[in-house]
Scaffold this motif. Structure first.
Motif, short mmCIF file in Angstrom:
data_model
loop_
_atom_site.label_atom_id
_atom_site.label_comp_id
_atom_site.label_asym_id
_atom_site.label_seq_id
_atom_site.Cartn_x
_atom_site.Cartn_y
_atom_site.Cartn_z
N CYS A 96 -8.19 -0.44 -7.26
CA CYS A 96 -8.29 -0.19 -5.82
C CYS A 96 -9.36 -1.06 -5.17
O CYS A 96 -9.18 -1.57 -4.06
CB CYS A 96 -8.58 1.29 -5.56
N ARG A 133 2.24 1.79 -3.53
CA ARG A 133 1.25 2.38 -4.43
C ARG A 133 1.02 3.86 -4.10
O ARG A 133 0.83 4.69 -5.01
CB ARG A 133 -0.08 1.62 -4.34
N TYR A 134 1.02 4.18 -2.81
CA TYR A 134 0.82 5.57 -2.41
C TYR A 134 1.94 6.47 -2.94
O TYR A 134 1.68 7.53 -3.52
CB TYR A 134 0.76 5.66 -0.88
N GLN A 153 -8.13 -4.72 -4.85
CA GLN A 153 -7.10 -4.85 -3.83
C GLN A 153 -7.68 -4.65 -2.43
O GLN A 153 -7.34 -5.36 -1.49
CB GLN A 153 -5.97 -3.85 -4.10
N LEU A 154 -8.59 -3.67 -2.29
CA LEU A 154 -9.22 -3.44 -0.99
C LEU A 154 -10.09 -4.62 -0.57
O LEU A 154 -10.19 -4.93 0.62
CB LEU A 154 -10.05 -2.17 -1.03
N ALA A 193 0.82 -1.20 0.00
CA ALA A 193 0.00 0.00 0.00
C ALA A 193 0.87 1.26 0.00
O ALA A 193 0.56 2.23 -0.69
CB ALA A 193 -0.93 -0.01 1.22
N LEU A 249 -5.34 7.67 -2.13
CA LEU A 249 -5.33 7.27 -3.54
C LEU A 249 -6.68 7.51 -4.20
O LEU A 249 -6.76 7.99 -5.33
CB LEU A 249 -4.95 5.79 -3.65
N ILE A 250 -7.76 7.19 -3.50
CA ILE A 250 -9.10 7.39 -4.07
C ILE A 250 -9.36 8.88 -4.28
O ILE A 250 -9.96 9.28 -5.29
CB ILE A 250 -10.16 6.77 -3.15
N TYR A 301 -5.03 4.16 0.93
CA TYR A 301 -6.02 3.98 -0.13
C TYR A 301 -7.03 5.12 -0.14
O TYR A 301 -7.55 5.48 -1.21
CB TYR A 301 -6.74 2.64 0.03
N TYR A 304 -10.19 2.85 -10.19
CA TYR A 304 -11.21 2.43 -9.23
C TYR A 304 -11.27 0.91 -9.15
O TYR A 304 -11.37 0.33 -8.05
CB TYR A 304 -12.58 2.98 -9.63
#
Length: 328
Positions: A239, A121-122, A242-243, A118, A219-220, A216, A236
């Motif tokens: 994410c 990705r951030y 993965q979530l 995470a 990210l959103i 996340y 979307y």
């Protein structure tokens, strides 16, 4: 009491409440779960280790996750399948403690690896220009090595705490030995020990989960500000998938720990089903969600298929092989 506490062998019951007519379907399902995990994680490990252009921070993290999941399933699943197929559910006390160590060691490692993914990705999305200076192979390998060491200490601590308790019952009402499963066999009151391990588990689970959800969330927010709808939908979807795996990993674990701490009565088979669901399903989904869907992995997989086809049929023109592989 001394004779009963000197137990050298335990018995795994799997799903203790189901009838014999369900043993075959359950064992086949568990066997297929292991084969799927073995194949998918094995493919990921082979693809990453055999291709130098995949030696990138994100794939180093995915490689560690695949190794952890494959080890976990190999340590736990074959024994419970043998119990249903060959009526061999016995496991030594030392072997049971090893499963306790492995479950908490590798389970904790997965938590921190998901946290590292995470964070990766951030940084990649929110700070792309600084990504090479913040995330690199050397730093990623060092962090992964630290997580292996740190989580192994957690596993050893829980196994040692469990080993200090005298056992009066031999039947472990689960598919593999866990801390709660072993402590339920203890002769003495283990309330304080359960509370201590509960605190350790919450630190291991809640801290990574909080950071993952925060990353996340950021990210959103970044995705919402994107102008191109195609990129927005794709991001979307990524994410969301993965979530979903992350929630599947963390939320049932937290629920089971809290339920045990509050002494909520759950059906034994439901409890084992939840345990198997949050343990083994993510191990099958992780390679697909985090690795096999990426362009680099698909490209590498296509090139391997091309080489294999050319080796088997050297007369086939390479152009035709490339064209056919594009449809994979």
């Amino acid at each position: 009491m001394d004779n009963r506490s000197a137990i050298s062998e335990l018995v795994l019951l799997g799903f203790p409440g189901i009838g014999e007519k369900f043993h075959a379907p359950v064992s086949i399902a568990l066997f297929l779960v292991y084969l799927t995990s073995l194949f998918s994680n094995g493919v990921v490990i082979a693809l990453i280790t055999c291709n130098r252009h995949l030696y990138q921070p994100m794939y180093v993290v995915i490689l560690n996750l695949a190794i952890s999941d494959l080890l976990f399933d190999t340590i736990t699943l074959p024994k419970i399948v043998a119990k249903y197929w060959f009526n061999d559910g016995s496991i030594s006390y030392a072997g049971c403690l090893f499963q306790v160590f492995s479950a908490h060691f590798l389970g904790s490692f997965d938590s921190y690896i998901l946290l590292l993914m995470a964070v990766d990705r951030y940084v990649a999305i929110c700070k792309p220009l600084r990504y090479p200076s913040i995330i690199n192979n050397r730093r990623t390998i060092l962090v992964c090595c630290f997580f292996w060491l740190f989580t192994s200490i957690i596993g050893v601590t829980i196994a040692v705490l469990d080993s200090g308790e005298r056992l009066c019952v031999q039947e472990v009402r689960s598919c593999y030995c866990t801390n709660s499963g072993v402590l339920s066999l203890a002769c003495n009151d283990v309330t304080s020990l359960k509370r201590t391990i509960f605190i350790i588990a919450m630190l291991v689970l809640l801290l990574p989960l909080f950071i993952i959800l925060f990353s996340y969330g950021v990210l959103i927010r970044v995705i919402i500000t994107q102008s191109q709808s195609v990129n927005r939908r794709r991001a979307y979807y990524t994410c969301a998938t993965q979530l979903s795996v992350i929630c599947l990993y963390f939320i049932p674990r937290i629920f089971v720990y809290v339920a045990n701490q509050l002494k909520l009565i759950l059906n034994e088979d439901v409890n084992v089903l939840i345990l198997c669901f949050y343990t083994f399903v993510p191990h099958m989904a992780n390679p697909i969600i985090y690795c096999l869907r990426t362009k680099e992995i698909r490209r590498t997989f296509k090139s391997l298929i091309q080489r294999w086809i050319l080796m088997k049929n050297p007369r086939i023109p390479a152009v035709n092989v490339i064209t056919s592989s594009e449809h994979l």
